[in-house]
Design a protein around this motif. Structure first.
Motif, mmCIF file in Angstrom:
data_model
loop_
_atom_site.group_PDB
_atom_site.id
_atom_site.type_symbol
_atom_site.label_atom_id
_atom_site.label_comp_id
_atom_site.label_asym_id
_atom_site.label_seq_id
_atom_site.Cartn_x
_atom_site.Cartn_y
_atom_site.Cartn_z
ATOM 1 N N SER A 130 -15.648 1.463 1.085
ATOM 2 C CA SER A 130 -15.745 1.146 -0.338
ATOM 3 C C SER A 130 -14.725 1.972 -1.092
ATOM 4 O O SER A 130 -14.177 2.937 -0.580
ATOM 5 C CB SER A 130 -17.146 1.445 -0.856
ATOM 6 O OG SER A 130 -17.343 2.839 -0.863
ATOM 7 N N GLY A 131 -14.494 1.579 -2.340
ATOM 8 C CA GLY A 131 -13.470 2.248 -3.144
ATOM 9 C C GLY A 131 -13.814 3.712 -3.384
ATOM 10 O O GLY A 131 -12.953 4.520 -3.671
ATOM 11 N N ARG A 178 0.829 -1.202 0.000
ATOM 12 C CA ARG A 178 0.000 0.000 0.000
ATOM 13 C C ARG A 178 0.866 1.255 0.000
ATOM 14 O O ARG A 178 0.500 2.269 -0.547
ATOM 15 C CB ARG A 178 -0.940 -0.011 1.203
ATOM 16 C CG ARG A 178 -2.058 1.019 1.116
ATOM 17 C CD ARG A 178 -3.247 0.650 1.957
ATOM 18 N NE ARG A 178 -2.869 0.276 3.312
ATOM 19 C CZ ARG A 178 -3.198 -0.868 3.881
ATOM 20 N NH1 ARG A 178 -3.911 -1.752 3.220
ATOM 21 N NH2 ARG A 178 -2.818 -1.142 5.106
ATOM 22 N N LYS A 190 0.464 5.705 -5.089
ATOM 23 C CA LYS A 190 0.681 5.577 -3.652
ATOM 24 C C LYS A 190 1.933 6.314 -3.229
ATOM 25 O O LYS A 190 2.304 6.301 -2.069
ATOM 26 C CB LYS A 190 0.761 4.086 -3.294
ATOM 27 C CG LYS A 190 1.984 3.383 -3.861
ATOM 28 C CD LYS A 190 1.966 1.898 -3.602
ATOM 29 C CE LYS A 190 1.151 1.163 -4.655
ATOM 30 N NZ LYS A 190 1.466 -0.269 -4.751
ATOM 31 N N GLU A 241 -8.052 3.393 -6.252
ATOM 32 C CA GLU A 241 -7.849 2.353 -5.243
ATOM 33 C C GLU A 241 -6.425 2.321 -4.719
ATOM 34 O O GLU A 241 -6.165 1.799 -3.639
ATOM 35 C CB GLU A 241 -8.128 0.978 -5.871
ATOM 36 C CG GLU A 241 -9.574 0.619 -5.941
ATOM 37 C CD GLU A 241 -9.722 -0.797 -6.451
ATOM 38 O OE1 GLU A 241 -10.770 -1.387 -6.213
ATOM 39 O OE2 GLU A 241 -8.779 -1.323 -7.072
ATOM 40 N N SER A 242 -5.526 2.830 -5.545
ATOM 41 C CA SER A 242 -4.118 2.740 -5.187
ATOM 42 C C SER A 242 -3.676 3.895 -4.295
ATOM 43 O O SER A 242 -2.610 3.857 -3.705
ATOM 44 C CB SER A 242 -3.284 2.724 -6.476
ATOM 45 O OG SER A 242 -1.980 2.318 -6.209
ATOM 46 N N ILE A 286 -1.089 3.803 -11.642
ATOM 47 C CA ILE A 286 -1.484 2.995 -10.475
ATOM 48 C C ILE A 286 -0.285 2.805 -9.552
ATOM 49 O O ILE A 286 -0.397 2.901 -8.326
ATOM 50 C CB ILE A 286 -2.055 1.635 -10.944
ATOM 51 C CG1 ILE A 286 -3.427 1.839 -11.589
ATOM 52 C CG2 ILE A 286 -2.148 0.662 -9.780
ATOM 53 C CD1 ILE A 286 -4.032 0.600 -12.191
ATOM 54 N N GLN A 309 -9.668 2.317 -10.716
ATOM 55 C CA GLN A 309 -8.520 1.439 -10.518
ATOM 56 C C GLN A 309 -7.314 2.230 -10.020
ATOM 57 O O GLN A 309 -6.510 1.716 -9.243
ATOM 58 C CB GLN A 309 -8.189 0.698 -11.818
ATOM 59 C CG GLN A 309 -9.355 -0.152 -12.299
ATOM 60 C CD GLN A 309 -8.944 -1.183 -13.333
ATOM 61 O OE1 GLN A 309 -7.944 -1.868 -13.193
ATOM 62 N NE2 GLN A 309 -9.736 -1.299 -14.393
ATOM 63 N N VAL A 310 -7.210 3.478 -10.481
ATOM 64 C CA VAL A 310 -6.121 4.313 -9.977
ATOM 65 C C VAL A 310 -6.438 4.766 -8.551
ATOM 66 O O VAL A 310 -5.581 4.725 -7.665
ATOM 67 C CB VAL A 310 -5.898 5.535 -10.903
ATOM 68 C CG1 VAL A 310 -4.815 6.449 -10.335
ATOM 69 C CG2 VAL A 310 -5.522 5.076 -12.304
#
Lengths: 341, 305, 340
Positions: B137-138, B101, B189, B127-128, B185, B124-125
């Motif tokens: 939730s996302g 993470r 982080k 979430e990272s 992605i 999708q991005v």
């Protein structure tokens, strides 16, 4: 309607593949999914080489010669060792049992006797020895199951092979026909046909074969399509080899494992449908199968529970054996390396 | 409980592998030692290459750093993986989740299969992006701030039309764009290490250059370390300061990239360079590493440092 | 939008052709049936000469085959499925519709239970690291899949109704009472749901294993997402795609299976109507039930197709005008791969 077919079928990335061949074979509806995914290449084939993924790194195989053939893997599986003898036992009982037990229609015993040493499965409402009736009843079930499977396999190989290999109108026709039988569940068509044409074993076998062949045909078709596009087959064709010969020598051996899996599942389904028909009273009344015995047992569930147990258990065990063997065969030809991820 | 352990230990390198062994199953009863006693270090801000041919174990090495080996119980990892001094071999899944993470961002090879086909790119991005608060939730957290961050990372990865890309599904994008999404992605982080596993192998040569340049720029901007895994010496040559050469699960040579490419010490590296040059140089015959030599390399137990 | 219209136009057309094909097969089965055609049509009912003449005229039995075929087709398409000859000559369609509710009362809960249960059990079996749990679910699925459904119903009756006395054995409500009693519903619904549940569990398990093995799961893991997030948010939506197709077909199988289940439980639905008609050779009713069933299955197939198009973005995109994204660089644009 090919449009619809490709549309309904999940795209290859997400569609069920090798594992699902087993399930797919069971139902015309799903066989479509299997139809679009390439059939398994055989055991131990490393995954397609991607440069240096773990799969690629793991691609080094055991030295040649030390790999076990899928057939041997199949025979050594614990479930095979249990269910193959079990199925053999049922076949043996169906073949020889009637000679050993008494006349299944002889009355004269007390009615509805619970199982005892003299009558291991008790007697029915007319005082007939139930063991004799159950042993005789197996013949029809097994006969129908295996005959339908053989017929389906034959039809499937011929039609699927021709359709996949030649494509064009033959393929369209096959897809349409398969779709037709996918719309009308086999048991319904069988009931209608039996009601209108008469309920004898031949008609039931014919109807079941007619409704169930697409499961096999789709698998053969997919394999035939794949093979017909390979270079060496094209060159064989260019060299003037007849298509029948190419199908026989190239398509068949590759398609055989999934076809056998599908066929074994067909046996189970045919037996289940036949017993269902017999339970509904469609069948030869002079030669009651397991399903027909259950039909008469329905009225005696309160006073003669054993009448309902034995035939149903027989159907269950035979179908279970056939399905487990199909699964084992499928596993042997499509080994999954542990659970990844 | 991991908070204390997670504090960067003073002086500990970002990544330190010592005597790493990885055994992977290949069949019902067969397995392969994909990685054999590998020692490898990545320091903060460093750019390290890991080269080798298919099956050399470089990808498995990379995946073990991100804790992304198959989770089958038959996968055996031994030796030591230290991330900022914390031992990760045998660490609980939570600790690995934490590392993935915050610390290590991974870029994969195939831009299509590594993106979820049923999820929009923006999510999708998103979430990272690490969220301080626990998000159920996302879509949780501050929606607009998150969206802005997503657009920022997509732009940083070389996708100027970030809003539109974020609203797309992966199949609606070109291969190069998808690879940029994977980069976004990985950097979303703001990791300490970007781990790129053959990031451009699946792309056309022209697109490769573009994507590599973007990767180069983003790593520089963020000041993160880079570990570039590739079979392509040319890619590694332009992007890294130091390189490890792997063969048959072992590290056979390590050193500054320029030195290794100019005067390789190990016979395998020499042979590898020779075969690569024979492809590009017109006046040399095609060279492939002879089988006898390969067998010797594979059996050689020690490696040249 | 146009592509979508063309697709659904084709789908409707092929469904229509399929429907006509089913009717055609039924018509020729009627033709093939041995014996007196009028008697075949009417079933096992005594006939007066006047009635004979009436039937002959209505179905054009004195006309050539192809004319009769067109007549039959026309009748079916206008909703005229004939009459249930016998005591009160009820129109077949009315008869079927009066029973349809009872069948749906079983089929709909069975469908929901098997679909939801299959998704949950299949996902658990696919994901668990406990071998016994996966083995138990998978083994149980194969076993339930191999059980003759009607026999399973009989066993339930013997155990839960006769032995334990928890549920009634037969019927849909206490004698003489209208409506459906809840306690009457339990066993037949369970019976109907089991084999479908087993089947869907198997499909879901392999689909989920497949999905969990996909590359994008690695990407999701590389983000440090929890394993349950990866499972439910990434693997599940993709694993569900095949389930859409499977569920679509399963409704047809459930309805066909109602013939057996309704017989076991004496449940007065379409299935029992069908069986009664077969036993009394009430052929118009037999054909009527098949035609209605075919219509339902074809409609469900169309619905499945529509749903699939909605849940899979790759297909959804096929129908919408392609997004036009400005090039991110000339070379990049030229080398665009064809998006899947």
């Amino acid at each position: 309607m090919t449009q619809q077919e490709t549309h309904m079928v999940p795209p290859p990335e997400t569609g069920p593949t090798a594992n699902a061949v087993t399930e797919a074979a069971n139902r015309p509806g799903l066989a479509g999914a299997a139809g679009t995914t390439a059939p398994p290449d055989g055991a131990g084939t490393p995954p397609p080489a991607q440069p240096d993924t773990p799969a690629g790194a793991a691609g080094r195989r055991r030295p040649p010669g030390t790999e076990r053939s899928p057939w041997r893997v199949f025979l050594r599986k614990p479930s095979t060792m249990v269910f193959l003898p079990l199925l053999g036992l049922f076949v043996l009982i169906a073949a020889l049992g009637p000679l050993l037990v008494g006349d299944p229609s002889a009355t004269g015993n007390a009615e509805l006797l619970a199982p005892s040493a003299a009558h291991p499965l008790g007697t029915d409402h007319l005082g007939r020895d139930y063991l004799a009736r159950v042993v005789n009843g197996g013949q029809i079930s097994l006969l129908v199951g295996f005959t339908v499977a053989v017929l389906c396999m034959t039809i499937g190989l011929v039609v699927g092979g021709l359709a996949g290999y030649h494509g064009g109108w033959m393929d369209t026709l096959m897809v349409k026909l398969a779709e037709f039988f996918q719309v009308l569940p086999g048991i319904v068509l069988a009931l209608v046909a039996a009601a209108l044409l008469g309920a004898n074993v031949f008609i039931i076998v014919a109807i079941l074969s007619i409704t169930m062949w697409p499961a096999v045909a789709r698998i053969v078709r997919a394999e035939a399509m794949r093979i017909s596009q390979l270079g060496y087959v094209e060159s064989a064709r260019a060299a003037g080899f007849r298509s029948g010969r190419i199908i026989w020598s190239d398509v068949l051996p590759n398609a055989l494992p999934p076809v056998l899996v599908a066929t074994s599942m067909t046996v189970g389904r045919a037996i289940l449908i036949e017993s269902g028909l017999a339970y509904l009273g469609i069948g030869d009344p002079s030669h009651p199968s397991w399903g027909a015995l259950l039909n008469s047992a329905q009225a005696y569930m309160r006073d003669g529970w054993w009448l309902a147990v034995a035939p149903g258990l027989c159907i269950f065990l035979v179908v279970l054996a056939v399905n487990m063997l199909g699964d084992a065969l499928n596993d042997a030809y499509n080994p999954t390396v542990g659970r990844v991820k | 409980m991991t908070i204390a352990e997670n504090q960067p230990a003073a002086g500990a390198p970002l990544i330190e592998l010592t005597g790493l062994n990885v055994v992977l199953p290949t069949g019902e009863r067969s397995e392969v030692e994909a990685v054999k006693s590998v020692d490898l270090v990545v320091h903060d801000g460093e750019r390290v290459g890991l080269v080798g041919e298919s099956g050399s174990g470089k990808s498995v090495t990379g995946r073990s750093i991100a804790g992304l080996l198959p989770t089958s119980p038959r996968v055996r990892v031994s030796g030591s993986i230290r991330i900022r001094g914390q031992e990760m071999v045998g660490a609980p899944a939570r600790t690995w989740d934490d590392v993935r993470r915050k610390t290590v961002g991974m870029i994969f090879q195939d831009p299509l299969t590594f993106l979820n086909p049923t999820m929009r790119v923006g999510r999708q991005v998103a979430e990272s992006i690490p969220d301080r608060r626990p998000v159920r939730s996302g879509a949780g957290g501050d929606r607009t701030a998150r969206d802005r961050a997503v657009f920022r990372f997509l732009r940083q990865a070389g996708l100027p039309d970030a809003e539109q890309v974020a609203a797309s599904f992966p199949h609606e994008l070109s291969g190069g764009m998808r690879q940029r999404v994977l980069i976004a992605i990985a950097i979303a982080k703001e990791p300490s290490l970007v781990l790129a596993d053959e990031p451009t192998t699946a792309l056309d040569a022209t697109v490769q250059q573009h994507v590599l340049r973007t990767l180069d720029e983003t790593v520089t901007e963020l000041g993160t370390s880079l570990m570039l895994i590739s079979h392509d010496l040319a890619v590694v040559a332009g992007m890294t300061d130091r390189v490890y050469v792997m063969y048959a699960g072992r590290i056979v040579e390590e050193g500054p990239t320029a030195r290794v490419l100019a005067e390789p010490r190990h016979e395998y590296t020499q042979a590898l360079l020779r075969s690569v040059r024979s492809l590009t140089d017109r006046d040399t015959d095609l060279y492939s590493i002879p089988l006898a030599l390969r067998q010797r390399f594979a059996e050689e137990p020690t490696h040249v440092a | 939008m146009k592509a979508r219209l063309i697709h659904y136009g084709r789908l409707l057309l092929s469904s229509l052709i399929l429907f006509i094909a089913v009717i055609t097969v039924l018509f020729f089965l009627l033709e093939l049936a041995p014996g007196d055609p009028i008697q075949t049509l009417v079933g096992d009912v005594p006939l007066s000469e006047a009635f004979r003449a009436q039937i002959t005229a209505a179905y054009g039995l004195d006309k050539p085959v192809w004319e009769r075929y067109v007549l039959y087709l026309g009748n079916v398409f206008t909703g005229n499925l004939g009459f249930s000859f016998g005591t009160n000559n009820e129109p077949v369609l009315d008869l079927i519709l009066s029973r349809a509710g009872n069948t749906l009362a079983l089929a709909v809960p069975a469908f929901l239970i098997s679909t939801i249960g299959g998704i949950i059990l299949g996902s658990i079996a696919a994901r668990t690291r406990r071998r016994w749990l996966d083995g138990g679910i998978s083994g149980g699925a194969v076993a339930l899949f191999s059980v003759p459904n009607f026999w399973f119903g009989m066993l339930l009756i013997m155990v839960f109704s006769i032995w334990l006395g928890w549920f009634p054995t037969q019927g849909k409500s206490p004698y003489g009472q209208p409506g459906i009693g809840l306690e009457y519903l339990v066993l037949p619904v369970i019976t109907m749901a089991t084999s479908e549940l087993a089947y869907k569990t198997r499909i879901m398990r392999s689909s989920m294993i497949e999905s969990l093995g996909q590359d994008f799961v690695d990407t999701a893991r590389s983000k440090g997402l929890s394993s349950s997030h990866v499972l439910w948010r990434h693997a599940l939506p993709n694993a569900l795609l095949p389930m859409v197709t499977v569920s679509g077909y399963s409704l047809g199988y459930i309805l066909a299976g109602s013939v057996l289940v309704e017989r076991v439980f004496g449940w007065p639905g379409m299935g029992l109507l069908f069986i009664d008609a077969i036993n009394r050779q009430n052929n118009m009713v037999i054909l009527g039930v098949v035609i209605v069933l075919t219509v339902v299955i074809i409609l469900v197939n169309i619905l499945t197709d529509v749903v699939y198009g909605l849940v899979d973005p790759r297909l959804r995109a096929q129908f919408s005008p392609q997004r036009t994204l400005p090039p991110e660089g000339r070379q990049d644009r030229q080398s665009d791969e064809v998006a899947a």
